[in-house]
Structures are given as C-alpha cells and as structure tokens.
Scaffold this active site. Sequence first.
Site, mmCIF file in Angstrom:
data_model
loop_
_atom_site.group_PDB
_atom_site.id
_atom_site.type_symbol
_atom_site.label_atom_id
_atom_site.label_comp_id
_atom_site.label_asym_id
_atom_site.label_seq_id
_atom_site.Cartn_x
_atom_site.Cartn_y
_atom_site.Cartn_z
ATOM 1 N N ASP A 1 -5.310 147.666 -55.052
ATOM 2 C CA ASP A 1 -5.133 149.058 -55.375
ATOM 3 C C ASP A 1 -6.255 149.829 -55.118
ATOM 4 O O ASP A 1 -7.489 149.210 -55.161
ATOM 5 C CB ASP A 1 -4.674 149.253 -56.714
ATOM 6 C CG ASP A 1 -5.546 148.390 -57.731
ATOM 7 O OD1 ASP A 1 -6.531 147.907 -57.474
ATOM 8 O OD2 ASP A 1 -4.763 148.260 -58.919
ATOM 9 N N CYS B 1 0.298 149.868 -57.351
ATOM 10 C CA CYS B 1 1.288 149.794 -58.011
ATOM 11 C C CYS B 1 1.570 151.033 -58.766
ATOM 12 O O CYS B 1 1.026 152.172 -58.807
ATOM 13 C CB CYS B 1 1.457 148.573 -58.977
ATOM 14 S SG CYS B 1 0.124 148.705 -60.168
ATOM 15 N N CYS C 1 -6.119 149.802 -63.803
ATOM 16 C CA CYS C 1 -5.679 150.974 -63.153
ATOM 17 C C CYS C 1 -6.254 152.395 -63.821
ATOM 18 O O CYS C 1 -6.522 153.118 -62.883
ATOM 19 C CB CYS C 1 -4.071 151.389 -63.109
ATOM 20 S SG CYS C 1 -3.204 150.020 -62.190
ATOM 21 N N CYS D 1 -8.401 144.429 -52.538
ATOM 22 C CA CYS D 1 -7.856 144.135 -54.186
ATOM 23 C C CYS D 1 -6.451 144.405 -54.541
ATOM 24 O O CYS D 1 -6.070 144.286 -55.606
ATOM 25 C CB CYS D 1 -8.805 145.306 -54.869
ATOM 26 S SG CYS D 1 -10.433 144.901 -54.942
#
Lengths: 189, 390
Positions: free
Chosen positions: A37, A61, A105, A35
């Site tokens: 992350d 990230c 995130c 994916c």
Amino acid sequence: MWDYTDKVKDHFLNPRNVGELEGANAIGESGSLNCGDALKLFLKVNENERIVDATFMTFGCASAVASSSALTEIIKGMTLDDAAKLTNDDISDYLGGLPKAKMHCSVMGQSALKKAIADYRGVQILAKPGNLVCECFEVTDLEIIDVVKANGITTTEIVTDYLKAGGGCGQCLDRIEEILESVKAEGKV
Amino acid sequence: MRIIYTDNNATTKVADEVLEEMLPYFGELYGNPSSMHTFGDQVDKKMKQARQRVADFINADPDEIIFTSCGTESDNSAIYSAINAYPEKKHIITSNVEHPAVNKFYQQLQKTKGYEVTFVPVDKKGLLDLDLLYNSISDNTAIISLMWANNETGVMFPIEEIAKKANEKGVLFHTDAIQAAGKIPIDVKKAGIDMLSLSGHKIHAPKGIGVLYVKQGFKFSPLLIGGHQEKGRRGGTENTVSIIGLGKACELARENLTIVNTKVRKLRDYLQTRLLEKIPGSSVNGDLELRLPNTLSIGFDAVEGESILLMLDREGICASSGSACTSGSLEPSHVLMAMKVPFKSAHGSIRFSLSHYNTKEEMDIIITALVPVIQKLRDMSPFWKDGKVI
C-alpha cells in the site's frame, strides 16, 4: 471478510478528492509498491498556512483508500499547525474505526501528511531517525517507540497492526519484543 | 443478487445429487454403523458403498481408505504417521508452496523436534526443482510430501514421476491431492503413491469430511486414538452423512472428469484470453500448460487484490486473491513470493477457479465487470500513469 464500518465502505466505493491536484504546493508520500500500500497526498496551502484543498492517490486495500479519502476530508480548511497535530486515531475515528490489523492504513495517512507539511515548510526529512528494525517494511526503533507510547501498545502483534513491522519475514520480532520491554521498563505503557 | 461463483478452489457447491443421497441419513436413518442391530447396520452398508466409491475414484482398495474430518487432518495424519513409523530418520522433504496443513506442520517439526527439512523451491512458472528434490533424498529421509496441484495457481507437480523415484529410493511418499481431485485422473496403484489426501468440499461434497488413502502394508499410527472405527486408524464415531455424500461426490467426479477437461477448460481459457486482451498490464501466474483446467491466477499491475475483490463482490462475483490484505498477513501469498512474481502484480493477483456449474454467460459478466474495476483502481493508483506502471 473484514468487518468494515459503513463509513469505510462508503469512502472506499465513493472516495473523495481522488487524483493529482493542480497547483499543489505540498506533496507527501508514504508506503511503496512492494509494501502493498502507498499514498501520495497533494495539498494546496494558502499564504496563511491554511490547507485550502487536498487530494490523494492510493494503491492499497479498501481501508487504505478509505483512510486516504477520510484524511483529505479532515484536513481541508485546517491550518498546517493544526494538521500537524492530527493522529492516526483521528483518521480511524472519523471512519468509525478500522479493524485492528488495518490500523497501519491510518498510520500511513498520518505519515504522508507529516511529509507533506515538511515538504511545504522546506524541511528535509533525509533519513528516518533511529536504527532500522524491520527490514521488510523499513521501520526504525524510534518509530516503534513513538507508536507504542502513543497507543499504549503491549504486544508485538499490535505493533505489527500499526506499523507492519514484523509482519513480513518475522526475523525482527525478538527485537520488537525487546523494544516493548524497554518501553515498559520506563513505565510509559 | 445473482451470485457468480468462481471460487471453487476455496470450496464448492454441494451437488444436488449428493444432497439427495445424504438427506435420509440426517433424518430417520440416524443409526450408528457399529451397532449390533439392523437399524444401525443399514447405515454401515451404505457407508461401505461410499468407501467403495471413494476407492474406485482413485483406484484403491476400500480397506486403504480412512475417513477423516478434513484435508488438514489427512495431511497431518500422513506426516505424523510417517515420522512415527521411522523414528530414526530425521529428514523430511516438501516444497515451499505447500498448503499450511503441510507447511506449518513441517515448520513445527523443524522447530520443536529438530527435524532437518528440505523445502524444495519452485521456478517462476511454479514448477518444482526436480534435481534439487532428487538430490536431497537420503537414507535419513522419513517422508516426502508434495501437493499434486497448487491451490493458488493450479500448477501441477509431476507426482507420478516423483512417486516412482521415491519408491526406487525406498522413501515414503505422500501427496496432497485435494485440488487435483476431480480435475485430473488419479490412480494411486499405477503411480505407486503411499499416502494421498482428499477433501470432500472441494469436489461438491460437504465440508467436514476428508480422506487419507494409506497403501496396504504401511504401519499407520492414528492421530485420533479411540474406538475401533476405520480399523483402529481413526477413532471417533463416523460422520456417516458426509461419508455417504462424499461417496456420491466421488462417483460424480469420475463422470465429470471429461467435462472439466473440455467445457470447464474452455471457459477458463476464454476468461484468460479476454482479460489479457482487454486489460493491459495483466499477466497469468504459473505455467500455462502444467495447470489444472479450472484455475486462473491473474495479476493486474499497480492495483491491490482486496480492493478488486470487494468491487467484484458488489456485482455478486466471488473470487479470491493472493494479496496480503485479504489474509491478515502482510506479505503477499507465499506461493506467489516463492515464484518470485514481481510485487507490482503479486499484490493485485486474483484467482478465478471454475466448476462445471459455470457458464460462458458468467465469464462475460466477469469480463465486463472487471475492466472498469481495474480502471477505477488504476485511476486512483500513484503507480499507474499513461497505461503503464511508473
């Protein structure tokens, strides 16, 4: 370049609570190498169900690292019941906001926390409930419905921002549109 | 902070000589080259010199040069013109690692105009499946459009050979030579290329100027319809200043071709060797030989590209990445995915693209900075333990 807040930059460059936690009695994982992350969250929970320590390991990230770091800071000292109520917006707010396309995130943080709590309580999350919609990022219809309702989402692009669903091959975008329509028809958004 | 610029496939510094050539035309020499007075005519004369310089750069005739606003306009114009010239032909060919300026346009033709598109795949080294390409050519093919060199990996396609084959089969051939220009010699006559795109800002001219070479005799249809400029092939008052700058840049690029293939190649190879040596779990993306001399795409296992770039940015180092998180999309670069680069290193792939302005000292600074950056991110990564991916 992404428009990151100073707080995001700070938590990315000086992440708090990094590494495996010795004596952790609850672990939650979210995301994957494919994916782009992933987060592994370690908790130490005392006999009163209070989180006395939390650490993380993250691949991703700057906003993924910052969200993980923020999450550990927020939940330290919380009871599991309170932690269970934490939303992805709480993580984003703590950081002074995230760019829209990076909201997933914060969702990843919330998801890892949920899994860690389930892990502690011995609740097994076997399979994701619902039917698979996005094969690229393994997102189900129930997950989409939850996030759409919780955040008042009205477009597929924003669903992608939050869950990544539809952001890969794009084949499921029509299906996501249908889900949005059905939630709208229920009058929930 | 001192800037170390190794992102030359994204854009380049305007050369001092180019800037100097342009300055008077920003100021007192503002005339319109189409005007019927000496004041405008002196700009026209200077523009003619620029057109000759561009033509010389790729061995074309000046009449075969059309100035555009950018590489994307050149690519779009070429394809648009091809399908207009052969409206009865409904098949078009390209590769699956093209720049969006070609790729997206092809996709749109497929979706909205019912074109059959062959996206020729590449192998793990980024090299084209030539058999599939040649077998897909038919009487129904309107155009083959292929990049000369890839912007992300620097991998080059055998354009001269493909152009020859296209000529034999009587199919129009366009190449996007935007990354190749200034790095390898280009001879459109020798190669038998029908159309070729260039972009100014990749070869030390300013942004906002592009070129489409169109072989004499082809029935070109303009994308921008307007005045008589560019012999009716591109309406709109010419961007005189940038055209003049581009002419100078092409002259310099010809002179610098040797430096790029010796000094710059050495610097790139030095950076590549040292990084592979010092950072375990690193690998180069793309064929090592058939590659531009200035480009290094290198993947680091178990870390993510945006994080690497932002940490390098703090040291004043400019590079780019093929990672999803920098682009706003969620998949890693379509080029790396087409090459089936494994996810473990695709997400952590960084592109360094050099120019003749770079120095060995700068390479050393990059190497010194990058080693601890990768270490720090791996210490944080759940997928890295005891020196390898888990």
